[in-house]
Design a protein around this motif. Sequence first.
Motif, short mmCIF file in Angstrom:
data_model
loop_
_atom_site.label_atom_id
_atom_site.label_comp_id
_atom_site.label_asym_id
_atom_site.label_seq_id
_atom_site.Cartn_x
_atom_site.Cartn_y
_atom_site.Cartn_z
N ARG A 1 0.82 -1.21 0.00
CA ARG A 1 0.00 0.00 0.00
C ARG A 1 0.86 1.26 0.00
NH1 ARG A 1 -5.37 -0.42 0.86
NH2 ARG A 1 -6.18 -2.51 1.30
N GLY A 2 2.08 1.15 0.51
CA GLY A 2 2.96 2.31 0.57
C GLY A 2 3.74 2.32 1.87
N MET A 3 3.33 3.16 2.81
CA MET A 3 4.02 3.32 4.10
C MET A 3 3.11 2.83 5.22
SD MET A 3 5.62 6.82 5.65
CE MET A 3 6.47 6.89 7.23
N ALA A 4 3.64 1.98 6.08
CA ALA A 4 2.86 1.41 7.18
C ALA A 4 3.48 1.79 8.52
CB ALA A 4 2.77 -0.11 7.06
N ILE B 1 -7.67 -11.68 11.09
CA ILE B 1 -7.29 -10.76 10.02
C ILE B 1 -6.07 -11.31 9.29
CG2 ILE B 1 -6.48 -8.43 9.46
CD1 ILE B 1 -7.90 -7.47 12.01
N ASP B 2 -6.16 -11.40 7.96
CA ASP B 2 -5.03 -11.81 7.14
C ASP B 2 -4.15 -10.58 6.92
OD1 ASP B 2 -3.34 -12.38 4.86
OD2 ASP B 2 -4.61 -14.10 4.44
N LEU B 3 -3.03 -10.49 7.67
CA LEU B 3 -2.23 -9.27 7.65
C LEU B 3 -1.65 -8.94 6.28
CD1 LEU B 3 -2.37 -9.91 10.81
CD2 LEU B 3 -0.28 -8.57 10.95
N PRO B 4 -0.98 -9.88 5.59
CA PRO B 4 -0.43 -9.52 4.28
C PRO B 4 -1.49 -9.05 3.30
CG PRO B 4 0.56 -11.56 5.06
CD PRO B 4 -0.57 -11.24 6.00
N GLN B 5 -2.66 -9.67 3.31
CA GLN B 5 -3.71 -9.22 2.40
C GLN B 5 -4.23 -7.84 2.79
OE1 GLN B 5 -6.87 -12.03 1.76
NE2 GLN B 5 -5.64 -13.25 0.36
N ALA B 6 -4.44 -7.64 4.08
CA ALA B 6 -4.98 -6.34 4.53
C ALA B 6 -4.00 -5.21 4.30
CB ALA B 6 -5.36 -6.43 6.02
N VAL C 1 7.59 -7.93 9.88
CA VAL C 1 7.69 -8.94 8.82
C VAL C 1 6.42 -8.97 7.98
CG1 VAL C 1 7.85 -11.42 8.35
CG2 VAL C 1 9.37 -10.37 10.03
N ALA C 2 5.26 -8.91 8.62
CA ALA C 2 4.00 -8.90 7.88
C ALA C 2 3.93 -7.70 6.95
CB ALA C 2 2.82 -8.90 8.85
N GLY C 3 4.39 -6.54 7.44
CA GLY C 3 4.38 -5.34 6.61
C GLY C 3 5.32 -5.45 5.42
N LEU C 4 6.49 -6.06 5.64
CA LEU C 4 7.45 -6.25 4.55
C LEU C 4 6.92 -7.25 3.51
CD1 LEU C 4 10.82 -6.36 6.53
CD2 LEU C 4 10.18 -4.67 4.80
N LEU C 5 6.37 -8.35 3.98
CA LEU C 5 5.85 -9.35 3.05
C LEU C 5 4.70 -8.78 2.21
CD1 LEU C 5 5.82 -12.55 5.32
CD2 LEU C 5 7.41 -12.02 3.47
N VAL D 1 -5.52 2.31 5.67
CA VAL D 1 -6.09 1.11 6.28
C VAL D 1 -5.66 1.06 7.74
CG1 VAL D 1 -5.98 -1.41 6.32
CG2 VAL D 1 -6.18 -0.20 4.14
N GLU D 2 -6.57 0.64 8.60
CA GLU D 2 -6.28 0.59 10.04
C GLU D 2 -6.58 -0.81 10.57
OE1 GLU D 2 -7.53 3.69 13.29
OE2 GLU D 2 -9.14 2.21 13.07
N LEU D 3 -5.57 -1.43 11.17
CA LEU D 3 -5.73 -2.74 11.81
C LEU D 3 -5.46 -2.57 13.30
CD1 LEU D 3 -3.74 -4.98 9.28
CD2 LEU D 3 -6.14 -4.28 9.19
N CYS D 4 -6.43 -2.94 14.12
CA CYS D 4 -6.30 -2.76 15.57
C CYS D 4 -6.34 -4.10 16.29
CB CYS D 4 -7.43 -1.87 16.10
SG CYS D 4 -7.42 -0.19 15.41
#
Length: 382
Positions: free
Chosen positions: A68-71, A368-373, A88-92, A175-178
């Motif tokens: 998506r860009g920057m997390a 929540i599927d982190l890589p997909q989200a 790792v989830a953000g990188l993948l 996108v927001e994951l809590c």
Amino acid sequence: MEAMPQATPLLFFEPRVLALLDSWSKALFAHPASRQFPEIAALAFWCRRSAIQERQAVYQGASLRIGRGMALHIAPSNLPLNFAYSLVAGLLAGNANVVRLPSKEFVQTELVCTILRELLKDTFDDLRPYVACLRYPAESPLTQALCAVCDAQVLWGGDETIQRIRAFRRKPRAVELCFANRWSICVIDGAQYLASTEKDTLARSFFNDAYLEDQRSCAAPRALLWLGTQAAQAQADFWPRVQAIVQREYQMPAVLSVAKWEAFCRIAAVTPAAKWFAQNHLLVRVQLPTLLPAAMELHPGGGFFLEATADSLDALVPICGEKCQTVSQFGVAPEAFATFIRTQRPQGIDRIVKIGHTLDFSLVWDGIDLPQALSRVVTYDG
């Protein structure tokens, strides 16, 4: 960090990212601390190439995905390595990642970051713009500034912290994951336990689930539900085995002795039938007629367990609201859980695992599927 908003998104499971994670895994395994800190060895095992490729296989044939860009990742303050799994989830997923490290300084955190930094300075300098791990005060305006420019936010921690950060301005498409405060429980069938030839192994696995992170993780069991007519005999065999490990290996902060007694008194005030069982304050059991949310909330950690017995999984219903995350189990058939989920349809329970695996991180967390989200799909209909 200033350049991150302009960083080119990476591909979903970018090959260079997989190479970085594999090198990180090997470096962590090679460090002597991996033998001192089990959580470092677990992270190294989780990041090895074969393990990541196995997880990647789940997404084979999926649509074209990129980051998506920057997390922005806000790690919980009381867990040393949760930040690493989130990163790792953000990188993948293909993102540039800013991670706020735990406010408490852990040896494990510093060591893992040091090894990663060396890899990014040398062999993987091309990925340096995609990783920034920081420690700064919670009241710093930096979080608000980062929220305004990030394309995704991954918030781990207490309910109050999450509510405060959610109030900050963010990009319209962000996108927001809590991942807020939750609790977990353990279910053991008494007859199956007594028939087991691996009772010591089960005791060790339960100790790892509950004590390795001092019962601070949402996935660590707070309560045990014993099933069947042989529950009492199973308890009488199980707890001394766990107590023996605790006596040898667990060092409890003295303040928890008072906290545990206070928690029991509060529970007893609303459930007079509550009974205290403890050889010492290292392992405290509170037996209840039934497990209730009010008792689950009054939890000091550090080896404090609520207990109840029942004939079926239906006894879980009162505590299976949205705050219930993980159920660890021994001796309960998968069909029994499937029937329970289909008939009771609880708002909670996102994971059902074997005892000993509650702390195993998964790319699907809290449902929540982190890589997909954290990635986006590019469709092509031409």
